[in-house]
Design an enzyme around this catalytic site. Sequence first.
Site, PDB file in Angstrom:
ATOM      1  N   TYR A  52      44.904  33.424  43.540  1.00 44.01           N
ATOM      2  CA  TYR A  52      44.297  34.639  43.180  1.00 44.01           C
ATOM      3  C   TYR A  52      45.351  35.466  42.430  1.00 44.01           C
ATOM      4  O   TYR A  52      44.885  36.219  41.260  1.00 44.01           O
ATOM      5  CB  TYR A  52      44.315  35.271  44.611  1.00 44.01           C
ATOM      6  CG  TYR A  52      43.617  36.664  44.632  1.00 44.01           C
ATOM      7  CD1 TYR A  52      42.533  36.691  44.954  1.00 44.01           C
ATOM      8  CD2 TYR A  52      44.364  37.972  44.728  1.00 44.01           C
ATOM      9  CE1 TYR A  52      41.658  38.033  44.605  1.00 44.01           C
ATOM     10  CE2 TYR A  52      43.861  39.076  44.670  1.00 44.01           C
ATOM     11  CZ  TYR A  52      42.383  39.242  44.753  1.00 44.01           C
ATOM     12  OH  TYR A  52      41.765  40.564  44.982  1.00 44.01           O
ATOM     13  N   SER A  71      43.180  43.782  40.372  1.00 42.67           N
ATOM     14  CA  SER A  71      43.831  44.101  41.808  1.00 42.67           C
ATOM     15  C   SER A  71      45.239  44.505  41.322  1.00 42.67           C
ATOM     16  O   SER A  71      45.936  44.362  40.344  1.00 42.67           O
ATOM     17  CB  SER A  71      43.713  42.524  42.374  1.00 42.67           C
ATOM     18  OG  SER A  71      44.814  42.567  43.952  1.00 42.67           O
TER      19      SER A  71
HETATM   20  P1  NAD Z   1      33.430  40.937  49.174  1.00 41.34           P
HETATM   21  O1  NAD Z   1      33.870  39.717  49.549  1.00 41.34           O
HETATM   22  O2  NAD Z   1      33.167  42.134  49.947  1.00 41.34           O
HETATM   23  O3  NAD Z   1      32.342  40.894  48.048  1.00 41.34           O
HETATM   24  C1  NAD Z   1      32.403  39.819  46.889  1.00 41.34           C
HETATM   25  C2  NAD Z   1      30.993  39.888  46.277  1.00 41.34           C
HETATM   26  O4  NAD Z   1      31.178  38.652  45.124  1.00 41.34           O
HETATM   27  C3  NAD Z   1      29.959  39.647  47.062  1.00 41.34           C
HETATM   28  O5  NAD Z   1      28.681  40.319  46.696  1.00 41.34           O
HETATM   29  C4  NAD Z   1      29.495  38.012  46.916  1.00 41.34           C
HETATM   30  O6  NAD Z   1      28.512  37.801  47.343  1.00 41.34           O
HETATM   31  C5  NAD Z   1      30.157  37.909  45.489  1.00 41.34           C
HETATM   32  N1  NAD Z   1      30.698  36.520  45.263  1.00 41.34           N
HETATM   33  C6  NAD Z   1      31.298  35.812  45.789  1.00 41.34           C
HETATM   34  N2  NAD Z   1      31.551  34.439  45.132  1.00 41.34           N
HETATM   35  C7  NAD Z   1      30.227  34.644  43.980  1.00 41.34           C
HETATM   36  C8  NAD Z   1      29.766  33.836  43.270  1.00 41.34           C
HETATM   37  N3  NAD Z   1      30.209  32.535  43.162  1.00 41.34           N
HETATM   38  N4  NAD Z   1      28.894  34.348  42.340  1.00 41.34           N
HETATM   39  C9  NAD Z   1      28.447  35.217  42.382  1.00 41.34           C
HETATM   40  N5  NAD Z   1      28.851  36.526  43.424  1.00 41.34           N
HETATM   41  C10 NAD Z   1      29.842  35.941  44.092  1.00 41.34           C
HETATM   42  O7  NAD Z   1      34.991  41.204  48.293  1.00 41.34           O
HETATM   43  P2  NAD Z   1      35.449  42.735  47.833  1.00 41.34           P
HETATM   44  O8  NAD Z   1      36.731  43.145  48.612  1.00 41.34           O
HETATM   45  O9  NAD Z   1      34.461  43.768  47.535  1.00 41.34           O
HETATM   46  O10 NAD Z   1      36.047  42.464  46.414  1.00 41.34           O
HETATM   47  C11 NAD Z   1      35.426  42.734  45.115  1.00 41.34           C
HETATM   48  C12 NAD Z   1      36.200  42.451  43.920  1.00 41.34           C
HETATM   49  O11 NAD Z   1      37.562  43.181  44.095  1.00 41.34           O
HETATM   50  C13 NAD Z   1      37.161  41.020  43.880  1.00 41.34           C
HETATM   51  O12 NAD Z   1      37.300  40.562  42.381  1.00 41.34           O
HETATM   52  C14 NAD Z   1      38.562  41.174  44.603  1.00 41.34           C
HETATM   53  O13 NAD Z   1      39.458  40.122  43.964  1.00 41.34           O
HETATM   54  C15 NAD Z   1      38.587  42.791  44.100  1.00 41.34           C
HETATM   55  N6  NAD Z   1      39.690  43.305  45.018  1.00 41.34           N
HETATM   56  C16 NAD Z   1      39.440  43.473  46.438  1.00 41.34           C
HETATM   57  C17 NAD Z   1      40.533  44.130  47.316  1.00 41.34           C
HETATM   58  C18 NAD Z   1      40.407  44.549  48.604  1.00 41.34           C
HETATM   59  O14 NAD Z   1      41.449  44.704  49.209  1.00 41.34           O
HETATM   60  N7  NAD Z   1      38.994  44.289  49.167  1.00 41.34           N
HETATM   61  C19 NAD Z   1      41.809  44.548  46.403  1.00 41.34           C
HETATM   62  C20 NAD Z   1      41.910  44.207  45.137  1.00 41.34           C
HETATM   63  C21 NAD Z   1      40.867  43.416  44.366  1.00 41.34           C
END
Ligand code: NAD
Length: 260
Positions: free
Chosen positions: A155, A142
Amino acid sequence: MLSGKSAIVTGSTSGIGLGIARGLAASGANVMLNGFGDSGEIEAIREDLANGHNVKVLYSGANMADENEIAGMIAGAEDAFGGVDILVNNAGIQYVAPIEEFPVEKWNAILAINLSSAFHTTRLAVPGMKKRSWGRIVNIASAHALVASPFKSAYVAAKHGIAGLTKTAALELAEHGITVNAVCPGYVMTPLVEKQIPEQAKARGITEQQVISDVLLAAQPTKRFVTVEELAALVNFLCTDHARSITGTALPVDGGWTAH
Ligand code: NAD
């Protein structure tokens, strides 16, 4: 482009992980999906990817907070595919609260899912990659691996930890044909971000619309959300042979946020 390779993408039933899984399957890689959600919807995604791209697509419901379930997922993928060539550590959760009110169980869960899971998947996938002298490990970190924001102590700590794990693993594996990189997205409109909008509004005492304009997009000079497709394209590139000299990096995809 990636035909003959097999990938695991953790947290790929939604958001960024699902986009990355789609991108890898479209490039010809077999993919193991992972994450939580409605079993019928997950099966529909699995079938769609397998039939649409003529690759093997499997699903593991392993909880990334549980090292035994992680071990079962890696062993299952190695059995079914004959190896794990590409590992994308993407599963993650978020919680927003002032540090003195931050629930201890949320801290523990965020550290386990967002940081320790990547240690476990990596340590378990690396022996097979070393044997084949080829591997790609991509950690979805991130912008918060590089800079902080208030109310996200767990986080930000976990994501800074991922940046350190990435560099260490890259140094250890550099001579084995294995690259390890962190991709550092800014804000992407996924369920993870949608859920934190009311939490941020509460922690900061502002409206949800103000959270979008004054907190989320205020950080991003482009004033637009990063897209899942942009991230999937970068991950795909990192998995090609043209990217074999890129290792140990934390690559921002954040509309200029961390240039501030
Ligand atoms: P999201 O909530 O859409 O997806 C998260 C995924 O992780 C889902 O498939 C969920 O089922 C899975 N998950 C959650 N807990 C779990 C567990 N205990 N075991 C197995 N799977 C689990 O989130 P996203 O926005 O797609 O985020 C994905 C990654 O990207 C994360 O690591 C997040 O920190 C990172 N990220 C997101 C953003 C953003 O703005 N959305 C920005 C920077 C980084």
